[in-house]
Write a protein that holds these residues in place. Structure first.
Motif, short mmCIF file in Angstrom:
data_model
loop_
_atom_site.label_atom_id
_atom_site.label_comp_id
_atom_site.label_asym_id
_atom_site.label_seq_id
_atom_site.Cartn_x
_atom_site.Cartn_y
_atom_site.Cartn_z
N GLU A 145 33.25 54.39 91.84
CA GLU A 145 32.06 55.08 91.33
C GLU A 145 32.34 55.92 90.10
O GLU A 145 31.51 55.98 89.19
N ASP A 146 33.47 56.59 90.07
CA ASP A 146 33.79 57.48 88.95
C ASP A 146 34.11 56.66 87.71
O ASP A 146 35.04 55.84 87.71
N ASP A 147 33.35 56.89 86.62
CA ASP A 147 33.52 56.10 85.40
C ASP A 147 34.89 56.31 84.76
O ASP A 147 35.53 55.36 84.31
N GLY A 148 35.35 57.56 84.70
CA GLY A 148 36.64 57.84 84.09
C GLY A 148 37.79 57.21 84.85
O GLY A 148 38.71 56.64 84.26
N LEU A 149 37.73 57.30 86.18
CA LEU A 149 38.78 56.70 87.00
C LEU A 149 38.76 55.19 86.87
O LEU A 149 39.80 54.55 86.75
N ARG A 150 37.57 54.60 86.86
CA ARG A 150 37.46 53.15 86.73
C ARG A 150 38.03 52.68 85.39
O ARG A 150 38.78 51.70 85.32
N ALA A 151 37.73 53.41 84.31
CA ALA A 151 38.25 53.04 82.98
C ALA A 151 39.77 53.17 82.94
O ALA A 151 40.46 52.31 82.37
N SER A 152 40.29 54.22 83.55
CA SER A 152 41.75 54.41 83.58
C SER A 152 42.44 53.30 84.35
O SER A 152 43.47 52.78 83.93
N LEU A 153 41.85 52.93 85.49
CA LEU A 153 42.44 51.86 86.28
C LEU A 153 42.33 50.50 85.58
O LEU A 153 43.23 49.68 85.71
N GLU A 154 41.27 50.30 84.82
CA GLU A 154 41.16 49.05 84.05
C GLU A 154 42.24 48.99 82.98
O GLU A 154 42.85 47.94 82.76
N ARG A 155 42.49 50.12 82.30
CA ARG A 155 43.55 50.15 81.28
C ARG A 155 44.91 49.91 81.92
O ARG A 155 45.74 49.16 81.39
N LEU A 156 45.14 50.53 83.07
CA LEU A 156 46.41 50.33 83.78
C LEU A 156 46.58 48.87 84.19
O LEU A 156 47.63 48.27 83.98
N GLY A 157 45.53 48.30 84.74
CA GLY A 157 45.58 46.90 85.16
C GLY A 157 45.80 45.97 83.98
O GLY A 157 46.55 44.99 84.07
N ALA A 158 45.13 46.26 82.85
CA ALA A 158 45.30 45.42 81.66
C ALA A 158 46.73 45.50 81.14
O ALA A 158 47.31 44.50 80.71
N THR A 159 47.33 46.67 81.22
CA THR A 159 48.72 46.83 80.77
C THR A 159 49.66 46.06 81.68
O THR A 159 50.56 45.35 81.21
N ILE A 160 49.45 46.17 82.98
CA ILE A 160 50.33 45.47 83.93
C ILE A 160 50.18 43.97 83.79
O ILE A 160 51.18 43.23 83.73
N LEU A 161 48.95 43.49 83.74
CA LEU A 161 48.74 42.05 83.61
C LEU A 161 49.21 41.54 82.24
O LEU A 161 49.70 40.41 82.12
N GLY A 162 49.07 42.37 81.20
CA GLY A 162 49.47 41.97 79.86
C GLY A 162 50.96 41.85 79.69
O GLY A 162 51.45 41.15 78.81
N GLN A 163 51.73 42.54 80.55
CA GLN A 163 53.19 42.46 80.46
C GLN A 163 53.73 41.22 81.16
O GLN A 163 54.83 40.78 80.87
N LYS A 164 52.97 40.67 82.09
CA LYS A 164 53.42 39.49 82.82
C LYS A 164 53.28 38.26 81.93
O LYS A 164 52.34 38.14 81.17
N LYS A 165 54.21 37.36 82.06
CA LYS A 165 54.14 36.11 81.30
C LYS A 165 53.23 35.14 82.01
O LYS A 165 53.14 35.12 83.23
N ILE A 166 52.56 34.32 81.25
CA ILE A 166 51.62 33.34 81.83
C ILE A 166 52.37 32.19 82.43
O ILE A 166 53.33 31.70 82.01
#
Length: 166
Positions: A145-166
């Motif tokens: 529900e919290d917009d700030g927390l959701r945006a932070s978790l999206e950035r974290l997830g994008a960083t983690i997924l972006g570091q993994k090789k396809i």
């Protein structure tokens, strides 16, 4: 037994280095290693990256009865950091004195010279996410529900997924 280390237990190298360096630093520069290690908290991250305490110059006392006089803290800094440091001298004097526990520092002398700072690890390159990864990530954090927390978790997830090789 208090204060003694049991035989055979490992001792952190940082403890050994501090025990060796602290007396040398006290004799040569008139300050403790704790001041150098805590410089970022004292000066703030903006100034600490471009400055460092060099030494504390204590005034000479001719007799034992001479009154106490505060010392001069010599700080080495680079270029424009000297101007910022000069504007914040009063604040830094107060912070150093509160760190030391008494009014030890009365003035600051600024010395301009290069300050070598550990650059740390290089940031890994992050690849852009695929459309499927973006959908999966937004579905995972979409219930928050919290917009700030959701945006932070999206950035974290994008960083983690972006570091993994396809």
């Amino acid at each position: 037994m208090a204060g003694k280390r049991p035989f055979g237990n490992p001792v952190p190298v940082s403890d050994l280095a501090t025990q060796i360096l602290d007396p040398v630093l006290r004799k040569r520069a008139g300050m403790s290693i704790g001041l150098v290690q805590s410089w970022e908290e004292i000066a703030g991250p903006r100034l600490a990256s471009r400055s460092r305490p060099e030494k504390i110059q204590w005034p000479r006392r001719m007799h034992e009865d001479d009154p106490f006089e505060p010392a001069v803290l010599v700080i080495a800094c680079e270029g424009m950091a000297a101007l910022h440091l000069q504007h914040e001298t009063g604040e830094i004097i107060n912070r150093v004195n509160s760190f030391l526990g008494f009014n030890a520092i009365g003035r600051i002398r600024i010395v301009q010279k290069p300050v070598t700072v550990d650059k740390g690890r290089l940031k890994p390159s992050i690849r852009p996410l695929t459309a499927a990864e973006k959908v999966k990530l937004s579905g995972t954090v979409g219930m928050i529900e919290d917009d700030g927390l959701r945006a932070s978790l999206e950035r974290l997830g994008a960083t983690i997924l972006g570091q993994k090789k396809i």
